[in-house]
Enzyme design. Structure first.
Site, PDB file in Angstrom:
ATOM      1  N   GLU A 353      -1.839  11.263  -1.360  1.00  0.00           N
ATOM      2  CA  GLU A 353      -1.316  11.316  -2.720  1.00  0.00           C
ATOM      3  C   GLU A 353      -2.431  11.593  -3.702  1.00  0.00           C
ATOM      4  OE1 GLU A 353       0.627   7.891  -2.014  1.00  0.00           O
ATOM      5  OE2 GLU A 353       2.483   8.971  -1.579  1.00  0.00           O
ATOM      6  N   HIS A 438      -0.215  -1.527   1.425  1.00  0.00           N
ATOM      7  CA  HIS A 438       1.039  -1.363   2.154  1.00  0.00           C
ATOM      8  C   HIS A 438       1.090  -2.202   3.429  1.00  0.00           C
ATOM      9  CE1 HIS A 438       1.276   3.010   0.337  1.00  0.00           C
ATOM     10  NE2 HIS A 438       1.463   2.075  -0.579  1.00  0.00           N
ATOM     11  N   ASN A 476       4.840   6.064   1.423  1.00  0.00           N
ATOM     12  CA  ASN A 476       4.836   4.761   0.741  1.00  0.00           C
ATOM     13  C   ASN A 476       6.085   3.985   1.159  1.00  0.00           C
ATOM     14  OD1 ASN A 476       4.092   7.204  -0.788  1.00  0.00           O
ATOM     15  ND2 ASN A 476       2.912   5.740  -1.941  1.00  0.00           N
TER      16      ASN A 476
HETATM   17  P1  FDA Z   1       7.069  -8.099  -1.822  1.00  0.00           P
HETATM   18  O1  FDA Z   1       5.622  -8.295  -1.563  1.00  0.00           O
HETATM   19  O2  FDA Z   1       7.478  -7.075  -2.794  1.00  0.00           O
HETATM   20  O3  FDA Z   1       7.716  -9.480  -2.320  1.00  0.00           O
HETATM   21  C1  FDA Z   1       7.422 -10.706  -1.716  1.00  0.00           C
HETATM   22  C2  FDA Z   1       7.483 -11.801  -2.769  1.00  0.00           C
HETATM   23  O4  FDA Z   1       7.469 -13.078  -2.123  1.00  0.00           O
HETATM   24  C3  FDA Z   1       6.304 -11.807  -3.735  1.00  0.00           C
HETATM   25  O5  FDA Z   1       6.779 -11.814  -5.058  1.00  0.00           O
HETATM   26  C4  FDA Z   1       5.548 -13.099  -3.388  1.00  0.00           C
HETATM   27  O6  FDA Z   1       4.901 -13.672  -4.504  1.00  0.00           O
HETATM   28  C5  FDA Z   1       6.645 -13.974  -2.856  1.00  0.00           C
HETATM   29  N1  FDA Z   1       6.195 -15.015  -1.914  1.00  0.00           N
HETATM   30  C6  FDA Z   1       5.301 -14.892  -0.899  1.00  0.00           C
HETATM   31  N2  FDA Z   1       5.188 -16.050  -0.224  1.00  0.00           N
HETATM   32  C7  FDA Z   1       6.022 -16.930  -0.820  1.00  0.00           C
HETATM   33  C8  FDA Z   1       6.342 -18.297  -0.573  1.00  0.00           C
HETATM   34  N3  FDA Z   1       5.792 -18.982   0.455  1.00  0.00           N
HETATM   35  N4  FDA Z   1       7.239 -18.915  -1.395  1.00  0.00           N
HETATM   36  C9  FDA Z   1       7.813 -18.232  -2.436  1.00  0.00           C
HETATM   37  N5  FDA Z   1       7.536 -16.932  -2.703  1.00  0.00           N
HETATM   38  C10 FDA Z   1       6.658 -16.290  -1.899  1.00  0.00           C
HETATM   39  N6  FDA Z   1       4.873   1.068  -2.289  1.00  0.00           N
HETATM   40  C11 FDA Z   1       5.538   2.232  -2.522  1.00  0.00           C
HETATM   41  O7  FDA Z   1       6.533   2.534  -1.856  1.00  0.00           O
HETATM   42  N7  FDA Z   1       5.095   3.065  -3.523  1.00  0.00           N
HETATM   43  C12 FDA Z   1       4.000   2.790  -4.281  1.00  0.00           C
HETATM   44  O8  FDA Z   1       3.658   3.548  -5.193  1.00  0.00           O
HETATM   45  C13 FDA Z   1       3.287   1.584  -4.008  1.00  0.00           C
HETATM   46  N8  FDA Z   1       2.137   1.272  -4.687  1.00  0.00           N
HETATM   47  C14 FDA Z   1       1.573   0.025  -4.537  1.00  0.00           C
HETATM   48  C15 FDA Z   1       0.501  -0.351  -5.357  1.00  0.00           C
HETATM   49  C16 FDA Z   1      -0.018  -1.645  -5.266  1.00  0.00           C
HETATM   50  C17 FDA Z   1      -1.176  -2.050  -6.144  1.00  0.00           C
HETATM   51  C18 FDA Z   1       0.556  -2.584  -4.357  1.00  0.00           C
HETATM   52  C19 FDA Z   1       0.042  -3.987  -4.251  1.00  0.00           C
HETATM   53  C20 FDA Z   1       1.601  -2.186  -3.544  1.00  0.00           C
HETATM   54  C21 FDA Z   1       2.117  -0.901  -3.616  1.00  0.00           C
HETATM   55  N9  FDA Z   1       3.189  -0.502  -2.826  1.00  0.00           N
HETATM   56  C22 FDA Z   1       3.792   0.711  -3.027  1.00  0.00           C
HETATM   57  C23 FDA Z   1       3.727  -1.391  -1.777  1.00  0.00           C
HETATM   58  C24 FDA Z   1       5.037  -2.071  -2.164  1.00  0.00           C
HETATM   59  O9  FDA Z   1       4.928  -2.675  -3.429  1.00  0.00           O
HETATM   60  C25 FDA Z   1       5.371  -3.110  -1.068  1.00  0.00           C
HETATM   61  O10 FDA Z   1       5.514  -2.428   0.156  1.00  0.00           O
HETATM   62  C26 FDA Z   1       6.638  -3.877  -1.375  1.00  0.00           C
HETATM   63  O11 FDA Z   1       6.550  -4.572  -2.586  1.00  0.00           O
HETATM   64  C27 FDA Z   1       6.961  -4.864  -0.249  1.00  0.00           C
HETATM   65  O12 FDA Z   1       8.262  -5.381  -0.470  1.00  0.00           O
HETATM   66  P2  FDA Z   1       8.707  -6.733   0.206  1.00  0.00           P
HETATM   67  O13 FDA Z   1      10.117  -6.975  -0.202  1.00  0.00           O
HETATM   68  O14 FDA Z   1       8.393  -6.678   1.660  1.00  0.00           O
HETATM   69  O15 FDA Z   1       7.753  -7.870  -0.395  1.00  0.00           O
END
Ligand code: FDA
Length: 497
Positions: A353, A438, A476
Site C-alpha cells: 500500500e 494486523h 488488510n
Molecule cells: P479489535 O482489536 O478491533 O477489537 C478488540 C477489542 O477488545 C478492543 O477494543 C480491545 O480493547 C478489547 N479487549 C481486549 N481484551 C479485552 C478484555 N480482556 N476485556 C475487555 N475488552 C477487551 N485493518 C484494515 O483492514 N485496514 C486498515 O487500514 C488497517 N489499519 C490499521 C492501522 C492500525 C494502526 C492498527 C492498529 C490496525 C489496523 N488494521 C487495519 C487492523 C484492524 O484494525 C484489525 O484487524 C481489527 O480491528 C481487528 O478486529 P477484531 O474484531 O478482531 O478486534
C-alpha cells in the site's frame, strides 16, 4: 452491575464484537458488551475527541509514559516523546520479537486504523479460510460487511487532480513504469467529506494528518456504523473501562464472568461478577488468545483443546520507504487515508500500500506498508513463573516478508535510479520489520473452534474476531473479520438460540 445474569456477553467492541452484538440484538437477545478501553465520545481540553498524529498526548497511547510511534525516526532523529500515563487509544503491545499495535476503546481497531477496507481476491480466499464456502462469502457476507461498514472507492477523476494524493500518484507512476498493476484500495472514509476538506469548507481530519490516534470527522469508524445501529436496537449495554479477566462454567449453567473496572490510570477500582448464558470472545486476535490460553492453563476452562494459542501470524506486515529524486516530489499535503496499492501478490507474494507520510513538509519520500505471504506462524503460551502469556514470534521471521517486498521495490529502485530510505526506523535501517498492525489467529476456525467459531470443549462459548483467521488474509483484514463474523453469527442465531 455485579451479580447480574445476562443472556449474551460480548468481550470487546471491535469488528467481531459489534457484528455479534448487532445481530443478536436484532434477533431479540439482550446483550452486554465489555470493553477495556474508553468510550471516546467526550472532547478533550482542545475541543477534540482524538489527538493529532503530529502532536501525541495522553490520549494517544495505552498506559505508556513515552510514545512508541511506528516510525521511530525522521531524518535520522528519534521522534518519540514523553506523555502522561493514561488509558489512551493506541496500544503498542510488546512481545519478545514483535510489537503488536491495537486499538483500545469502544470501536476497537476501527478507532485507530487506516480505514483501508479491502476484500481479498476471490482466487486467494481458499488459502485464507479453506473450510468456508467461497460462494456464500462473495455472494452474501462480503457484500453485507461492505454495506454495513460503508465501504467506498475514491472518485478516480478527483484522485488524478487533488494535491493530497500526489504521493499516491507518484506510487502509481513508479508501479506502472516497472510493470506492476496499481489498484485503488476502497476505504471507509467519507469521500465527499474529504473533498470538502480539500476545498476548505469543513474542519479537516484526513487532510490534517489524523490517523493513528483517532479521526475526528471523516472516517466511518464503527462508532458511526455498527455501533450506531447497535444503539438503535435499545437492547445492548456497553461497559467501557471494564476488562474481562475470567470466564468459567457456572454451577447452575452458563458462565461466570469476572470483570475488573479500572480508572484512567489503569488501576482496578472494582471487581464485578456476572453470569452469562453465552459468551462471545471478541477481544481481538491478541486479546482473545491471551484470555483463552490463560484460562485453559490455569484450570478455568481446562477442556479447551490444544489448538488454543496456535496459528498466529502478522499478515506479513513490513514497511519501507523510497528516496525519490528531487524532481519527483510527493507533496507536503498528504491525505492520511491510503487509497492505492501495488499488487505483486501472485508473482512475488507482496501487496504494497502506498502510505502517507503526513509530516506537513515535502519529504521526497515514498512510504509503503506491504502485506506479504509470510509463512511463519507463532504460538501463545502461558508462563506460570511470570503470570503472563508469551508469544514466540522472532524478529528474524520477517525475512520472508522483506524478500517478498523486495520483489517490488528493488525493481522500482532499479528502474527509477532511486534507493531505499534509511532514516525512518533507526539509523541505517531500511525495513520496518519490528511490528504488525494486523494480528491474526490464536483460536483458528475448525481447529480451536468448529466451522462457525463455537469453541471445542464448551457449549455456549464462541470466538468471533480476528483470532479465527489463520495468520494472513492477503490484504488488510477488517472486511474479512467482519464478513466472517456476519457468516458465523447468522448460523449461531439460527441454530443455538
Ligand atoms: P479489535 O482489536 O478491533 O477489537 C478488540 C477489542 O477488545 C478492543 O477494543 C480491545 O480493547 C478489547 N479487549 C481486549 N481484551 C479485552 C478484555 N480482556 N476485556 C475487555 N475488552 C477487551 N485493518 C484494515 O483492514 N485496514 C486498515 O487500514 C488497517 N489499519 C490499521 C492501522 C492500525 C494502526 C492498527 C492498529 C490496525 C489496523 N488494521 C487495519 C487492523 C484492524 O484494525 C484489525 O484487524 C481489527 O480491528 C481487528 O478486529 P477484531 O474484531 O478482531 O478486534
Amino acid at each position: 452491575p455485579s451479580g447480574a445474569n445476562v443472556p449474551a456477553l460480548v468481550i470487546g467492541t471491535g469488528y467481531g464484537g459489534c457484528v455479534a452484538a448487532l445481530r443478536l440484538a436484532q434477533a431479540g437477545v439482550d446483550v452486554h458488551m465489555i470493553e477495556m478501553g474508553m468510550s471516546w465520545d467526550t472532547p478533550g481540553p482542545d475541543g477534540k475527541i482524538f489527538a493529532n498524529t503530529t502532536s501525541p498526548d495522553a490520549r494517544s497511547f495505552w498506559l505508556r509514559t513515552k510514545t512508541k510511534q511506528p516510525l521511530s525516526n525522521f531524518l535520522g532523529f528519534p521522534i518519540d516523546r514523553d506523555i502522561p500515563k493514561y488509558t489512551g487509544i493506541l496500544d503498542a503491545e510488546e512481545f519478545a520479537g514483535i510489537t503488536v499495535y491495537q486499538g483500545r476503546g469502544v470501536g476497537g481497531g476501527s478507532l485507530v486504523n487506516g480505514g483501508m477496507a479491502v476484500t481479498p481476491k476471490r482466487e486467494n480466499f481458499g488459502a485464507i479460510l479453506p473450510s468456508v464456502n467461497v460462494d456464500e462469502m462473495y455472494d452474501t457476507y462480503y457484500p453485507r460487511a461492505n454495506a454495513g461498514l460503508g465501504v467506498a472507492t475514491i472518485d478516480p477523476a478527483w484522485f488524478d487532480t487533488t494535491d493530497c494524493y500526489q504521493y499516491a500518484r507518484v506510487g502509481r507512476k513508479h508501479a506502472q513504469r516497472s510493470g506492476f498493476p496499481f489498484v485503488f484500495v476502497p476505504t471507509v472514509y467519507d469521500w465527499d467529506y474529504m473533498k470538502q476538506e480539500a476545498a476548505g469548507a469543513v474542519p479537516k481530519s484526513a487532510l490534517a494528518g489524523e490517523i493513528l490516534y483517532g479521526n475526528n470527522y471523516g472516517k466511518k469508524s464503527l462508532q458511526k456504523t455498527y455501533l450506531a445501529r447497535i444503539k438503535d436496537t435499545g437492547r445492548v449495554t456497553i461497559s467501557s473501562l471494564h476488562k474481562v479477566t475470567s470466564v468459567t462454567p457456572a454451577a447452575g449453567g452458563g458462565y461466570t464472568v469476572v470483570i475488573d473496572q479500572t480508572d484512567t490510570s489503569g488501576a482496578t477500582t472494582l471487581t464485578k461478577t456476572v453470569t452469562a448464558a453465552k459468551v462471545f470472545f471478541a477481544a481481538g486476535s491478541v486479546g482473545t488468545s491471551k484470555l483463552l490460553v490463560r484460562l485453559k492453563a490455569t484450570g478455568a476452562l481446562p477442556a479447551l483443546n490444544g489448538e488454543i494459542g496456535q496459528g498466529w501470524g502478522d499478515n506479513g506486515n513490513v514497511m519501507c520507504g523510497g528516496a525519490n529524486h528531487l524532481w519527483d516530489p510527493t507533496g507536503s499535503l498528504q491525505a492520511s487515508i491510503p487509497t492505492g496499492g501495488i499488487d505483486n501478490w501472485n508473482a512475488g507474494g507482496a501487496f504494497a500500500e502506498v502510505a502517507p507520510l503526513p509530516t506537513g513538509i515535502e519529504t521526497y519520500a515514498s512510504f509503503y506498508l506491504s502485506i506479504t505471504k509470510n509463512p511463519n506462524r507463532a504460538r501463545f503460551s502461558w508462563n506460570a513463573a511470570t503470570g503472563k502469556v508469551e508469544l514466540n514470534w522472532q524478529t528474524s521471521w520477517k525475512q520472508p516478508s522483506i524478500d517478498m517486498a523486495k520483489t517490488i521495490f528493488d525493481k522500482i529502485n532499479a528502474k527509477e535510479g532511486t534507493i531505499y530510505r534509511t532514516d525512518l526506523f533507526g539509523t541505517y535501517k531500511i525495513w520496518g520489520d519490528h511490528l504488525t498492525y494486523h494480528p491474526l489467529g490464536g483460536a483458528v476456525l475448525t481447529k480451536a473452534t468448529d466451522n462457525y467459531g463455537r469453541l471445542h470443549g464448551y457449549s455456549g462459548l464462541y470466538v468471533i474476531d480476528g483470532a479465527l483467521i489463520p495468520g494472513n488474509t492477503s490484504v488488510n483484514p477488517f472486511v474479512t473479520i467482519t464478513a466472517l463474523a456476519e457468516r458465523n453469527i447468522e448460523k449461531i442465531i439460527a441454530t443455538d438460540l
